[in-house]
Write an enzyme that holds these catalytic residues in place. Sequence first.
Site, PDB file in Angstrom:
ATOM      1  N   TYR A  12      32.618  17.015-115.710  1.00  0.00           N
ATOM      2  CA  TYR A  12      34.018  17.155-116.138  1.00  0.00           C
ATOM      3  C   TYR A  12      34.834  15.936-115.701  1.00  0.00           C
ATOM      4  CZ  TYR A  12      38.864  18.740-116.154  1.00  0.00           C
ATOM      5  OH  TYR A  12      40.225  18.811-116.347  1.00  0.00           O
ATOM      6  N   GLU A  43      44.871  25.679-118.017  1.00  0.00           N
ATOM      7  CA  GLU A  43      45.607  25.309-116.805  1.00  0.00           C
ATOM      8  C   GLU A  43      46.481  26.475-116.365  1.00  0.00           C
ATOM      9  OE1 GLU A  43      45.178  22.913-114.853  1.00  0.00           O
ATOM     10  OE2 GLU A  43      44.206  21.314-115.984  1.00  0.00           O
ATOM     11  N   TRP A  95      40.414  24.786-109.930  1.00  0.00           N
ATOM     12  CA  TRP A  95      40.024  24.431-111.294  1.00  0.00           C
ATOM     13  C   TRP A  95      38.553  24.722-111.566  1.00  0.00           C
ATOM     14  CZ3 TRP A  95      41.394  24.331-115.940  1.00  0.00           C
ATOM     15  CH2 TRP A  95      40.653  23.644-116.916  1.00  0.00           C
TER      16      TRP A  95
END
Length: 197
Positions: free
Chosen positions: A23, A45, A53
């Site tokens: 990522y 988000e 995350w």
Amino acid sequence: MTTEEKTCIRCPWVTEDPLYIKYHDEEWGKPERDNFRLFEMLCLEGQQAGLSWITILKKRENYRTFFFNFDPYKILTLTESDLNKILLEKGVVRHKGKLESIKNNAKCYIDMEKNGEDFSNFIWSFVNHKPMVNNWTHSNEIPTETKTSLALANALKKRSFKFVGNTVCYAFMQACGLVNDHVGSCISKTESVLTTD
């Protein structure tokens, strides 16, 4: 892990999790202008709020499955019963308000389109359509919110989007390359600057 991978210097927040490394190297901080991908990241988000995350990243494919790859028009077809079923799934964050916000935000997205507002154009207008490249030496210098992210948050809230606070919006800006917050020593810093349009 190869010797080359071991010697790579990445942003300090990246763990040794291969998913996180991929990522960071292939997505984070790279300019994203596709409408649906921007919408997806904004929604994800929002799902992250109060969590890490990596938690959301590991569940991203499940979200894509349940929410039609974040096609706002298809998301709008979800009924309350559908959302309640998704709420029972272990593959998502089981928070009713967060899940409902995805459908709400899909409606807001479509309303913008009906009003002649292109989502990508709207999002990128906050940085004058060009990535803001910061030159941080240490990760503790990187802010969690800025005047620009506040302006974006306020504009989204005005259009009735939910889970789009200042901090969420700055994380979104970082993820989608509106701002480049790779630290100077990171291998992705030079690469992302060279590919910035």
